[in-house]
Design a protein around this motif. Structure first.
Motif, PDB file in Angstrom:
ATOM      1  N   LEU A   1       5.623  13.783   0.720  1.00  0.00           N
ATOM      2  CA  LEU A   1       4.699  14.026  -0.385  1.00  0.00           C
ATOM      3  C   LEU A   1       3.981  15.362  -0.218  1.00  0.00           C
ATOM      4  N   THR A   2       3.573  15.656   1.027  1.00  0.00           N
ATOM      5  CA  THR A   2       2.900  16.928   1.278  1.00  0.00           C
ATOM      6  C   THR A   2       3.822  18.104   0.976  1.00  0.00           C
ATOM      7  N   ALA A   3       5.088  17.980   1.439  1.00  0.00           N
ATOM      8  CA  ALA A   3       6.042  19.063   1.197  1.00  0.00           C
ATOM      9  C   ALA A   3       6.336  19.233  -0.287  1.00  0.00           C
TER      10      ALA A   3
ATOM     11  N   ARG B   1       0.830  -1.210   0.000  1.00  0.00           N
ATOM     12  CA  ARG B   1       0.000   0.000   0.000  1.00  0.00           C
ATOM     13  C   ARG B   1       0.863   1.258   0.000  1.00  0.00           C
ATOM     14  N   LEU B   2       1.994   1.203   0.755  1.00  0.00           N
ATOM     15  CA  LEU B   2       2.921   2.333   0.734  1.00  0.00           C
ATOM     16  C   LEU B   2       3.504   2.535  -0.660  1.00  0.00           C
ATOM     17  N   GLY B   3       3.853   1.417  -1.306  1.00  0.00           N
ATOM     18  CA  GLY B   3       4.409   1.512  -2.648  1.00  0.00           C
ATOM     19  C   GLY B   3       3.421   2.029  -3.665  1.00  0.00           C
ATOM     20  N   SER B   4       2.137   1.834  -3.406  1.00  0.00           N
ATOM     21  CA  SER B   4       1.119   2.286  -4.355  1.00  0.00           C
ATOM     22  C   SER B   4       0.729   3.749  -4.157  1.00  0.00           C
ATOM     23  N   GLY B   5       1.338   4.394  -3.122  1.00  0.00           N
ATOM     24  CA  GLY B   5       1.086   5.818  -2.940  1.00  0.00           C
ATOM     25  C   GLY B   5       0.122   6.166  -1.830  1.00  0.00           C
ATOM     26  N   ASP B   6      -0.219   5.204  -0.981  1.00  0.00           N
ATOM     27  CA  ASP B   6      -1.100   5.468   0.160  1.00  0.00           C
ATOM     28  C   ASP B   6      -0.255   5.444   1.426  1.00  0.00           C
TER      29      ASP B   6
ATOM     30  N   VAL C   1       8.990  -4.316  12.972  1.00  0.00           N
ATOM     31  CA  VAL C   1       8.787  -4.060  11.542  1.00  0.00           C
ATOM     32  C   VAL C   1       7.595  -3.128  11.339  1.00  0.00           C
ATOM     33  N   ALA C   2       6.516  -3.360  12.092  1.00  0.00           N
ATOM     34  CA  ALA C   2       5.336  -2.497  11.971  1.00  0.00           C
ATOM     35  C   ALA C   2       5.662  -1.063  12.380  1.00  0.00           C
ATOM     36  N   ASP C   3       6.483  -0.896  13.442  1.00  0.00           N
ATOM     37  CA  ASP C   3       6.894   0.455  13.848  1.00  0.00           C
ATOM     38  C   ASP C   3       7.658   1.157  12.725  1.00  0.00           C
ATOM     39  N   VAL C   4       8.577   0.412  12.087  1.00  0.00           N
ATOM     40  CA  VAL C   4       9.372   1.003  11.007  1.00  0.00           C
ATOM     41  C   VAL C   4       8.478   1.386   9.831  1.00  0.00           C
ATOM     42  N   LEU C   5       7.524   0.509   9.480  1.00  0.00           N
ATOM     43  CA  LEU C   5       6.625   0.818   8.365  1.00  0.00           C
ATOM     44  C   LEU C   5       5.751   2.032   8.674  1.00  0.00           C
ATOM     45  N   ASP C   6       5.264   2.128   9.912  1.00  0.00           N
ATOM     46  CA  ASP C   6       4.443   3.283  10.276  1.00  0.00           C
ATOM     47  C   ASP C   6       5.268   4.566  10.249  1.00  0.00           C
ATOM     48  N   ALA C   7       6.514   4.479  10.764  1.00  0.00           N
ATOM     49  CA  ALA C   7       7.380   5.662  10.716  1.00  0.00           C
ATOM     50  C   ALA C   7       7.682   6.056   9.270  1.00  0.00           C
ATOM     51  N   SER C   8       7.908   5.039   8.424  1.00  0.00           N
ATOM     52  CA  SER C   8       8.151   5.329   7.003  1.00  0.00           C
ATOM     53  C   SER C   8       6.921   5.952   6.361  1.00  0.00           C
TER      54      SER C   8
END
Length: 428
Positions: free
Chosen positions: A203-205, A167-172, A188-195
């Motif tokens: 993306l916002t910036a 989902r991260l790779g797809s832009g969400d 791993v979940a902590d790292v993915l959430d931080a990423s």
């Protein structure tokens, strides 16, 4: 993965059950056989002692008097008591085939023989083996159930993490904040959430930077290009001297417009795909010199001057066009809102080069302070986007834009130094 986990757990359990099961069968077989031998011998010793005490007391020796009855044990024994001058006493049936036997002889010539069939011993071993196999089967079944549950517990979070990464790779970039009770998977979940948070901010910036640059620069540049093209066209009817001057100035202005348009296009491209960064090593003196030449006519017409001081021969890392645009924003702010001479000073601090822009004007309002870089914040009724866009441009190149002093105003652009420049400074 579930299948591999289940097979791995079952393989370990089967090996353990096999090793301990075989060992237990061997130990139990020997224990049963030794126990049978010991019981047979003990029975013979007991009977000899009983018969001898009866004979010494001149009492009658019978099955009942000496307590000999059919054994209640699983292994049925055969007992024979031979008395001198008297008939033999037998209890049980004589076993056929191989037997376990013990004989004891008393002081009066009496002899006691106790036998147990080895087939009975083997049957007892067989029953024990069946019990061990039943327990082993239950252990394997329990292990299979636990393996399935454990495999599901491990594989389900991994599948969920894979979906999160996809989902991260797809832009969400929305974080899911799911935890699974397994320290490694939770890490791993902590790292993915931080990423996800970091990607969302990036993306916002990037989108904000692209929108600001487009809003701030594209429209006036288009209008300026059209006006300059008209100047070139109108210059054909003027006198030769004026026509040459007009064409030369217009050509320079068009080159500037093309350079600024290229900056905007690069910003938009980088905002769509951050991997296409354009930071390079460049000569900082060239950028500073080019900006001073472009802004000198405007300052001259306003009766003001723009000067340069500080260290020369510096090389920085960044996007030359973006750095030029940041300096242009600072110089324009000094022209519009400052006063007196505008000074550009270059210096070195640590592993960075610094370009300071200052003027002799009233400076930045104390109520604003560092908030002057925030969007829509302005002390002079402007849009408040200029310094915000300049700050974003600097940060996009790995640098930063700061307000070092409010009165007189000193803005500083920090950029990374080239590695070769650092080595040369260190050796010097």
């Amino acid at each position: 993965m579930r299948r591999r986990l289940i097979l791995s757990i079952l393989a370990v359990v089967l090996v353990v059950v096999a090793v301990f099961g075989v060992s237990l069968v061997i130990v139990e077989s020997r224990t049963i056989e030794n126990s049978t031998r010991e019981n047979v011998r003990s029975e013979a010793v007991r009977l000899v002692s009983t018969v001898e005490s009866r004979l010494m007391a001149e009492e009658q020796v019978t099955k009942e008097s000496i307590g000999v009855t059919t054994s209640k044990d699983r292994i049925v024994r055969y007992i024979r008591i031979d008395l001198p001058g008297r008939p033999s006493i037998e209890v049980g049936h004589r076993p056929s085939g191989d037997v376990v036997e013990a004989q004891e002889t008393g002081a009066h010539g009496e002899r006691v023989t106790v036998q147990a069939s080895r087939s009975a011993v083997r049957a007892e071993v067989g029953r024990t083996l069946l019990i061990i196999l039943a327990v082993a089967l239950l252990a394997v079944i329990a292990a299979a159930v636990l393996a399935v549950r454990q495999a599901h517990r491990v594989a389900a979070p991994l599948t969920d993490l894979a979906e999160t990464a996809e989902r991260l790779g797809s832009g969400d970039p929305r974080p899911r904040h799911r935890r699974y009770g397994v320290p490694e998977l939770d890490r791993v979940a902590d790292v993915l959430d931080a990423s996800a948070d970091r990607i969302g901010r990036m993306l916002t910036a990037e989108r904000r930077l692209a929108a600001d640059a487009s809003h701030q620069l594209r429209t006036p540049l288009t209008a300026l290009s059209m006006r300059l093209e008209e100047i070139i066209a109108m210059a054909d009817g003027d006198e030769p001297e004026n026509r040459a001057v007009v064409k030369e100035e217009a050509t320079i202005a068009l080159a500037q417009v093309e350079r600024l348009t290229d900056v905007v296009q690069r910003l938009l491209t980088n905002s769509r795909d951050p991997r296409t960064g354009s930071a390079v090593s460049f000569d900082l003196d060239e950028v500073v010199k080019q900006q001073m030449e472009e802004w000198k006519p405007a300052y001259r017409s306003s009766g003001r001057a723009i000067v340069r001081s500080g260290k020369t021969g510096l090389r920085a890392v960044g996007t030359p066009g973006a750095v030029a645009q940041v300096l242009a924003t600072l110089i324009e702010n000094s022209l519009m809102h400052g006063d007196g001479t505008v000074a550009l000073r270059t210096r070195v601090t640590g592993n960075q080069v610094v370009v300071e822009v200052t003027d002799e004007g009233p400076g930045v309002d104390e109520a604003l302070g560092s908030r002057v870089f925030e969007r829509t914040v302005s002390g002079h009724n402007s849009t408040g986007l200029g310094l915000a866009v300049a700050r974003d441009l600097a940060e996009a190149d790995g640098g930063r834009l700061e307000l070092l002093q409010q009165l007189p105003p000193v803005f500083a652009l920090f950029l990374s130094r080239e590695a070769a420049d650092l080595d040369a400074s260190a050796s010097g």
